[in-house]
Write a protein that holds these residues in place. Structure first.
Motif, PDB file in Angstrom:
ATOM      1  N   ASN A   1       0.426  -1.944  -0.302  1.00  0.00           N
ATOM      2  CA  ASN A   1      -0.829  -2.095  -0.696  1.00  0.00           C
ATOM      3  C   ASN A   1      -1.476  -3.702  -0.567  1.00  0.00           C
ATOM      4  OD1 ASN A   1       1.341  -3.443  -1.989  1.00  0.00           O
ATOM      5  ND2 ASN A   1       0.694  -3.364  -3.970  1.00  0.00           N
ATOM      6  N   CYS A   2      -1.073  -4.323   0.405  1.00  0.00           N
ATOM      7  CA  CYS A   2      -1.394  -5.555   0.806  1.00  0.00           C
ATOM      8  C   CYS A   2      -1.669  -5.765   2.122  1.00  0.00           C
ATOM      9  CB  CYS A   2      -0.294  -6.618   0.358  1.00  0.00           C
ATOM     10  SG  CYS A   2      -1.122  -8.201   0.206  1.00  0.00           S
ATOM     11  N   ILE A   3      -3.158  -6.434   2.354  1.00  0.00           N
ATOM     12  CA  ILE A   3      -3.510  -6.925   3.710  1.00  0.00           C
ATOM     13  C   ILE A   3      -4.023  -8.343   3.407  1.00  0.00           C
ATOM     14  CG2 ILE A   3      -5.408  -6.645   5.439  1.00  0.00           C
ATOM     15  CD1 ILE A   3      -5.807  -3.554   4.479  1.00  0.00           C
TER      16      ILE A   3
ATOM     17  N   ASP B   1      -5.294  -6.958  -2.371  1.00  0.00           N
ATOM     18  CA  ASP B   1      -4.170  -6.459  -3.251  1.00  0.00           C
ATOM     19  C   ASP B   1      -4.812  -4.964  -3.583  1.00  0.00           C
ATOM     20  OD1 ASP B   1      -1.559  -6.116  -4.226  1.00  0.00           O
ATOM     21  OD2 ASP B   1      -2.062  -7.224  -5.955  1.00  0.00           O
ATOM     22  N   ILE B   2      -4.183  -3.898  -3.416  1.00  0.00           N
ATOM     23  CA  ILE B   2      -4.611  -2.682  -3.427  1.00  0.00           C
ATOM     24  C   ILE B   2      -3.624  -2.076  -4.372  1.00  0.00           C
ATOM     25  CG2 ILE B   2      -5.129  -0.244  -2.719  1.00  0.00           C
ATOM     26  CD1 ILE B   2      -5.397  -3.623  -0.436  1.00  0.00           C
TER      27      ILE B   2
ATOM     28  N   GLU C   1      -9.016  -1.362   5.922  1.00  0.00           N
ATOM     29  CA  GLU C   1      -8.477  -1.610   7.160  1.00  0.00           C
ATOM     30  C   GLU C   1      -9.646  -1.174   8.155  1.00  0.00           C
ATOM     31  OE1 GLU C   1      -3.904  -0.463   7.381  1.00  0.00           O
ATOM     32  OE2 GLU C   1      -5.123   1.136   6.845  1.00  0.00           O
TER      33      GLU C   1
ATOM     34  N   LYS D   1     -10.001   2.229  -1.537  1.00  0.00           N
ATOM     35  CA  LYS D   1      -8.746   2.746  -0.789  1.00  0.00           C
ATOM     36  C   LYS D   1      -8.264   1.651   0.459  1.00  0.00           C
ATOM     37  CE  LYS D   1     -10.074   7.291  -0.884  1.00  0.00           C
ATOM     38  NZ  LYS D   1     -10.078   8.389   0.081  1.00  0.00           N
ATOM     39  N   ILE D   2      -7.136   1.439   0.632  1.00  0.00           N
ATOM     40  CA  ILE D   2      -6.586   0.431   1.550  1.00  0.00           C
ATOM     41  C   ILE D   2      -7.064   0.821   2.983  1.00  0.00           C
ATOM     42  CG2 ILE D   2      -4.230   1.638   2.264  1.00  0.00           C
ATOM     43  CD1 ILE D   2      -3.261  -1.377   1.973  1.00  0.00           C
ATOM     44  N   SER D   3      -7.201   2.251   3.348  1.00  0.00           N
ATOM     45  CA  SER D   3      -7.598   2.552   4.517  1.00  0.00           C
ATOM     46  C   SER D   3      -9.203   2.123   4.798  1.00  0.00           C
ATOM     47  CB  SER D   3      -7.703   4.240   4.684  1.00  0.00           C
ATOM     48  OG  SER D   3      -8.289   4.668   3.632  1.00  0.00           O
TER      49      SER D   3
ATOM     50  N   ARG E   1      -1.531  -5.859   7.626  1.00  0.00           N
ATOM     51  CA  ARG E   1      -0.963  -5.188   6.534  1.00  0.00           C
ATOM     52  C   ARG E   1       0.406  -5.522   6.508  1.00  0.00           C
ATOM     53  NH1 ARG E   1      -2.226   1.198   5.266  1.00  0.00           N
ATOM     54  NH2 ARG E   1      -1.005   1.077   3.273  1.00  0.00           N
TER      55      ARG E   1
ATOM     56  N   ILE F   1      -9.062  -2.240  -5.819  1.00  0.00           N
ATOM     57  CA  ILE F   1      -8.898  -3.265  -4.894  1.00  0.00           C
ATOM     58  C   ILE F   1      -9.199  -4.756  -5.399  1.00  0.00           C
ATOM     59  CG2 ILE F   1      -9.221  -4.372  -2.525  1.00  0.00           C
ATOM     60  CD1 ILE F   1     -10.276  -1.583  -1.849  1.00  0.00           C
TER      61      ILE F   1
END
Length: 184
Positions: free
Chosen positions: A138-140, A100-101, A125, A120-122, A134, A106
């Protein structure tokens, strides 16, 4: 990659090509095709997956390729390392429920607890496998832990997570690919 050891080009062999491939990509599976077993030892230099002896029928090649693909699809449990706010976290991918970003932080939800890191979310990923998808800005989530999908909601470890419209299509594609690759 299937490579014949003896190539028409007399300057290079299949081993030369395999060495070049290994310099570019350490993970790609290489299978040598040859008439002679005596080359097998040399294959260890390039970490060859197997050798196929000629002549080979279509049926034999088809069975071998299916075996190779099945072995490659078996995912390894990757150990990930995160520099968190109060610790250095080493965790297996299979133990992560979701990320959860928010802002520049994170939250990593795992079987052992929740950890807070900067990032960062990147960044996430780039390091996770195809078992993750994803579902929002903001969530993966880890598809291995997905209990249920109902309308626009994903349920992981008894937690409701919203699948937003912008990510619904890509999530469904990732989820379908995950299911296809994990059906035995």
């Amino acid at each position: 990659i299937l490579i014949d050891i003896i190539l028409d080009n007399q300057k290079e062999t299949g081993f030369d090509v395999a060495k070049y491939i290994r310099e570019q990509n350490e993970k790609v599976a290489i299978v040598f095709i040859t008439k002679t077993v005596s080359f097998a030892i040399k294959g260890y230099e390039v970490n060859a997956l197997d050798y196929v002896l000629k002549p080979l029928s279509y049926e034999d090649l088809s069975l071998k390729l299916k075996k190779y693909i099945a072995s490659l699809l078996q995912e390894k449990d990757i150990l990930l390392t995160f520099k968190c706010v109060d610790c250095l976290l080493k965790v297996k991918e299979s133990e992560i429920f979701y990320f959860d970003i928010y802002s520049q932080y994170i939250d990593i939800y795992t079987a052992k607890g929740i950890y807070k890191c900067r990032g960062k979310i990147s960044d996430i990923e780039k390091i996770v496998s195809s078992s993750f998808a994803r579902i929002s800005r903001n969530c993966i989530i880890n598809l291995k832990h997905l209990d249920e999908v109902k309308k626009d909601n994903a349920y992981i470890n008894n937690t409701l997570l919203k699948i937003t419209d912008n990510y619904k299509k890509s999530f469904l594609k990732s989820f379908n690919l995950y299911l296809i690759s994990h059906v035995k």
